[in-house]
Write a protein that holds these residues in place. Structure first.
Motif, PDB file in Angstrom:
ATOM      1  N   ARG A   2       0.846  -1.191   0.000  1.00  0.00           N
ATOM      2  CA  ARG A   2       0.000   0.000   0.000  1.00  0.00           C
ATOM      3  C   ARG A   2       0.886   1.248   0.000  1.00  0.00           C
ATOM      4  O   ARG A   2       1.780   1.381   0.838  1.00  0.00           O
ATOM      5  CB  ARG A   2      -0.952   0.018   1.192  1.00  0.00           C
ATOM      6  N   ILE A   3       0.580   2.143  -0.920  1.00  0.00           N
ATOM      7  CA  ILE A   3       1.333   3.376  -1.102  1.00  0.00           C
ATOM      8  C   ILE A   3       0.484   4.537  -0.607  1.00  0.00           C
ATOM      9  O   ILE A   3      -0.642   4.735  -1.073  1.00  0.00           O
ATOM     10  CB  ILE A   3       1.692   3.597  -2.587  1.00  0.00           C
ATOM     11  N   GLY A   4       0.994   5.322   0.331  1.00  0.00           N
ATOM     12  CA  GLY A   4       0.270   6.465   0.878  1.00  0.00           C
ATOM     13  C   GLY A   4       0.786   7.760   0.288  1.00  0.00           C
ATOM     14  O   GLY A   4       1.845   8.251   0.680  1.00  0.00           O
ATOM     15  N   ILE A   5       0.066   8.323  -0.670  1.00  0.00           N
ATOM     16  CA  ILE A   5       0.509   9.531  -1.361  1.00  0.00           C
ATOM     17  C   ILE A   5       0.227  10.747  -0.489  1.00  0.00           C
ATOM     18  O   ILE A   5      -0.923  11.019  -0.125  1.00  0.00           O
ATOM     19  CB  ILE A   5      -0.185   9.672  -2.725  1.00  0.00           C
ATOM     20  N   LEU A   6       1.276  11.490  -0.168  1.00  0.00           N
ATOM     21  CA  LEU A   6       1.157  12.724   0.615  1.00  0.00           C
ATOM     22  C   LEU A   6       1.079  13.886  -0.380  1.00  0.00           C
ATOM     23  O   LEU A   6       2.069  14.285  -0.977  1.00  0.00           O
ATOM     24  CB  LEU A   6       2.352  12.879   1.551  1.00  0.00           C
ATOM     25  N   GLU A   7      -0.133  14.400  -0.565  1.00  0.00           N
ATOM     26  CA  GLU A   7      -0.394  15.403  -1.606  1.00  0.00           C
ATOM     27  C   GLU A   7      -0.193  16.803  -1.034  1.00  0.00           C
ATOM     28  O   GLU A   7      -0.841  17.181  -0.052  1.00  0.00           O
ATOM     29  CB  GLU A   7      -1.813  15.224  -2.142  1.00  0.00           C
ATOM     30  N   THR A   8       0.690  17.579  -1.661  1.00  0.00           N
ATOM     31  CA  THR A   8       1.109  18.870  -1.100  1.00  0.00           C
ATOM     32  C   THR A   8       0.639  20.077  -1.913  1.00  0.00           C
ATOM     33  O   THR A   8       1.065  21.198  -1.632  1.00  0.00           O
ATOM     34  CB  THR A   8       2.637  18.920  -0.983  1.00  0.00           C
ATOM     35  N   ASP A   9      -0.219  19.848  -2.894  1.00  0.00           N
ATOM     36  CA  ASP A   9      -0.719  20.963  -3.708  1.00  0.00           C
ATOM     37  C   ASP A   9      -1.889  20.459  -4.539  1.00  0.00           C
ATOM     38  O   ASP A   9      -2.150  19.254  -4.604  1.00  0.00           O
ATOM     39  CB  ASP A   9       0.380  21.501  -4.632  1.00  0.00           C
ATOM     40  N   TYR A  42      -3.520  11.365   1.124  1.00  0.00           N
ATOM     41  CA  TYR A  42      -3.592  12.224   2.307  1.00  0.00           C
ATOM     42  C   TYR A  42      -3.305  13.669   1.892  1.00  0.00           C
ATOM     43  O   TYR A  42      -2.227  13.976   1.369  1.00  0.00           O
ATOM     44  CB  TYR A  42      -2.583  11.765   3.362  1.00  0.00           C
ATOM     45  N   ASP A  43      -4.277  14.543   2.131  1.00  0.00           N
ATOM     46  CA  ASP A  43      -4.116  15.968   1.814  1.00  0.00           C
ATOM     47  C   ASP A  43      -3.396  16.633   2.988  1.00  0.00           C
ATOM     48  O   ASP A  43      -4.014  17.103   3.936  1.00  0.00           O
ATOM     49  CB  ASP A  43      -5.490  16.595   1.580  1.00  0.00           C
ATOM     50  N   VAL A  44      -2.074  16.665   2.906  1.00  0.00           N
ATOM     51  CA  VAL A  44      -1.311  17.154   4.055  1.00  0.00           C
ATOM     52  C   VAL A  44      -1.378  18.671   4.192  1.00  0.00           C
ATOM     53  O   VAL A  44      -1.079  19.210   5.265  1.00  0.00           O
ATOM     54  CB  VAL A  44       0.160  16.667   4.000  1.00  0.00           C
ATOM     55  N   VAL A  45      -1.765  19.385   3.132  1.00  0.00           N
ATOM     56  CA  VAL A  45      -1.981  20.838   3.264  1.00  0.00           C
ATOM     57  C   VAL A  45      -3.115  21.090   4.257  1.00  0.00           C
ATOM     58  O   VAL A  45      -3.082  22.050   5.029  1.00  0.00           O
ATOM     59  CB  VAL A  45      -2.287  21.477   1.899  1.00  0.00           C
ATOM     60  N   GLU A  46      -4.112  20.190   4.243  1.00  0.00           N
ATOM     61  CA  GLU A  46      -5.215  20.258   5.212  1.00  0.00           C
ATOM     62  C   GLU A  46      -4.896  19.465   6.479  1.00  0.00           C
ATOM     63  O   GLU A  46      -5.775  19.225   7.305  1.00  0.00           O
ATOM     64  CB  GLU A  46      -6.499  19.728   4.573  1.00  0.00           C
ATOM     65  N   ASP A  70       9.284  28.227   3.400  1.00  0.00           N
ATOM     66  CA  ASP A  70       8.146  28.992   3.935  1.00  0.00           C
ATOM     67  C   ASP A  70       7.874  28.557   5.376  1.00  0.00           C
ATOM     68  O   ASP A  70       8.404  27.542   5.838  1.00  0.00           O
ATOM     69  CB  ASP A  70       6.896  28.782   3.087  1.00  0.00           C
ATOM     70  N   HIS A  71       7.022  29.279   6.057  1.00  0.00           N
ATOM     71  CA  HIS A  71       6.775  28.982   7.471  1.00  0.00           C
ATOM     72  C   HIS A  71       5.317  28.591   7.737  1.00  0.00           C
ATOM     73  O   HIS A  71       4.826  28.763   8.850  1.00  0.00           O
ATOM     74  CB  HIS A  71       7.169  30.183   8.335  1.00  0.00           C
ATOM     75  N   ASP A  72       4.661  28.060   6.730  1.00  0.00           N
ATOM     76  CA  ASP A  72       3.276  27.648   6.919  1.00  0.00           C
ATOM     77  C   ASP A  72       3.209  26.486   7.910  1.00  0.00           C
ATOM     78  O   ASP A  72       4.058  25.580   7.871  1.00  0.00           O
ATOM     79  CB  ASP A  72       2.664  27.224   5.592  1.00  0.00           C
ATOM     80  N   PRO A  73       2.201  26.468   8.774  1.00  0.00           N
ATOM     81  CA  PRO A  73       2.115  25.397   9.780  1.00  0.00           C
ATOM     82  C   PRO A  73       2.111  23.998   9.192  1.00  0.00           C
ATOM     83  O   PRO A  73       2.700  23.072   9.763  1.00  0.00           O
ATOM     84  CB  PRO A  73       0.799  25.712  10.506  1.00  0.00           C
ATOM     85  N   TRP A  74       1.440  23.800   8.036  1.00  0.00           N
ATOM     86  CA  TRP A  74       1.370  22.449   7.464  1.00  0.00           C
ATOM     87  C   TRP A  74       2.746  21.934   7.064  1.00  0.00           C
ATOM     88  O   TRP A  74       2.989  20.729   7.110  1.00  0.00           O
ATOM     89  CB  TRP A  74       0.395  22.394   6.294  1.00  0.00           C
ATOM     90  N   LEU A  75       3.651  22.846   6.714  1.00  0.00           N
ATOM     91  CA  LEU A  75       5.012  22.436   6.367  1.00  0.00           C
ATOM     92  C   LEU A  75       5.758  21.913   7.587  1.00  0.00           C
ATOM     93  O   LEU A  75       6.506  20.934   7.498  1.00  0.00           O
ATOM     94  CB  LEU A  75       5.770  23.608   5.754  1.00  0.00           C
ATOM     95  N   CYS A  76       5.548  22.556   8.715  1.00  0.00           N
ATOM     96  CA  CYS A  76       6.189  22.084   9.951  1.00  0.00           C
ATOM     97  C   CYS A  76       5.682  20.694  10.326  1.00  0.00           C
ATOM     98  O   CYS A  76       6.471  19.822  10.729  1.00  0.00           O
ATOM     99  CB  CYS A  76       5.913  23.075  11.085  1.00  0.00           C
ATOM    100  N   LEU A  78       4.434  18.404   8.267  1.00  0.00           N
ATOM    101  CA  LEU A  78       4.940  17.429   7.302  1.00  0.00           C
ATOM    102  C   LEU A  78       6.421  17.141   7.538  1.00  0.00           C
ATOM    103  O   LEU A  78       6.862  15.990   7.437  1.00  0.00           O
ATOM    104  CB  LEU A  78       4.707  17.935   5.875  1.00  0.00           C
ATOM    105  N   SER A  79       7.186  18.158   7.878  1.00  0.00           N
ATOM    106  CA  SER A  79       8.608  17.947   8.172  1.00  0.00           C
ATOM    107  C   SER A  79       8.790  16.994   9.349  1.00  0.00           C
ATOM    108  O   SER A  79       9.665  16.117   9.330  1.00  0.00           O
ATOM    109  CB  SER A  79       9.289  19.279   8.472  1.00  0.00           C
TER     110      SER A  79
END
Length: 234
Positions: A2-9, A42-46, A70-76, A78-79
């Motif tokens: 199973r592949i879990g795609i982390l969609e970032t845009d 997985y919509d990681v932006v959300e 960038d300093h958007d919370p979703w980036l932190c 995901l990191s």
């Protein structure tokens, strides 16, 4: 597997009917080699993530218009998820363009907007180091690219296995669990062209024209799909 795609845009609204979402592109690209793969998205932006890392066997991270610095919370968030996978599990990570850059940065490398400007069109990378999963063998390969940011310093445990003078770190590995690409093996040439046309006004004319001409050739997306599937199944 199973592949879990982390969609970032999200694909621009006027292009999604023709090309699908970024998760659609990744799934179609990998399915050409393994139709039996199962996929979750997985919509990681959300900030939508698996309830547990063990939900999937591998996690590709898509491209994005965002910059990793960038300093958007979703980036932190995901990191941290990247670091958790790398440090706490045997799951595999695949990074594409933005995903490539964010994995590098999250694990201690450096990414910035390159003074070399835009990399667009079909870019050829030379293989520096052949890994066991790189079957069939190739000395070089071509993938669509569209980026200004790029990796300038690798984490201490990372190895560059392919690149070119414009982008020396175009393919990077970390042991047996992480594989990242600056290029877009999942993009159709026509989608790369559509993105280039949208951004024509911010590129030098010579760069734009050369990028369009390069799309007369065919990318090595299927070759890279074989490599990635081999890597995932090691």
């Amino acid at each position: 597997m199973r592949i879990g795609i982390l969609e970032t845009d999200r694909v621009p609204n006027d292009l999604i009917e023709d090309f699908g979402s970024y998760a659609d592109m990744v799934e179609a690209w990998l399915r050409q080699e393994r139709r039996e793969f199962l996929f979750s998205r997985y919509d990681v932006v959300e900030e939508i993530y698996p309830q547990d890392i063990s939900e999937c066997d591998a996690y590709p991270i898509t491209g994005s218009r965002a910059s990793v610095y960038d300093h958007d919370p979703w980036l932190c968030t995901l990191s941290q998820f990247i670091r958790d996978i790398y440090m706490q599990s045997t799951k595999k990570l695949i990074g594409i363009c933005f995903g490539h850059q964010l994995i590098v940065q999250s694990l201690g490398g450096v990414v910035y907007k390159s003074p070399k400007g835009w990399g667009v069109g079909l870019a050829q990378s030379e293989v520096y180091k052949t890994e066991p999963w790189m079957i069939p063998l190739a000395k070089s390969f071509k993938l669509p690219v569209i980026h200004q940011d790029q990796v300038i310093e690798l984490p201490k445990d990372a190895t560059a296995i392919a690149g070119n003078p414009f982008c020396p770190y175009s393919v990077v590995t970390y042991g047996g669990s992480v594989l990242t690409f600056q290029g877009h093996p999942e993009h159709e040439k026509t989608y790369t062209q559509a993105l280039m046309l949208r951004r024509k006004d911010v590129m030098e004319e010579t760069v734009f024209s050369a990028g369009l001409r390069s799309l007369d050739d065919d990318p090595d997306a299927q070759l890279v799909a074989k490599w990635v599937v081999n890597f995932l199944e090691e």
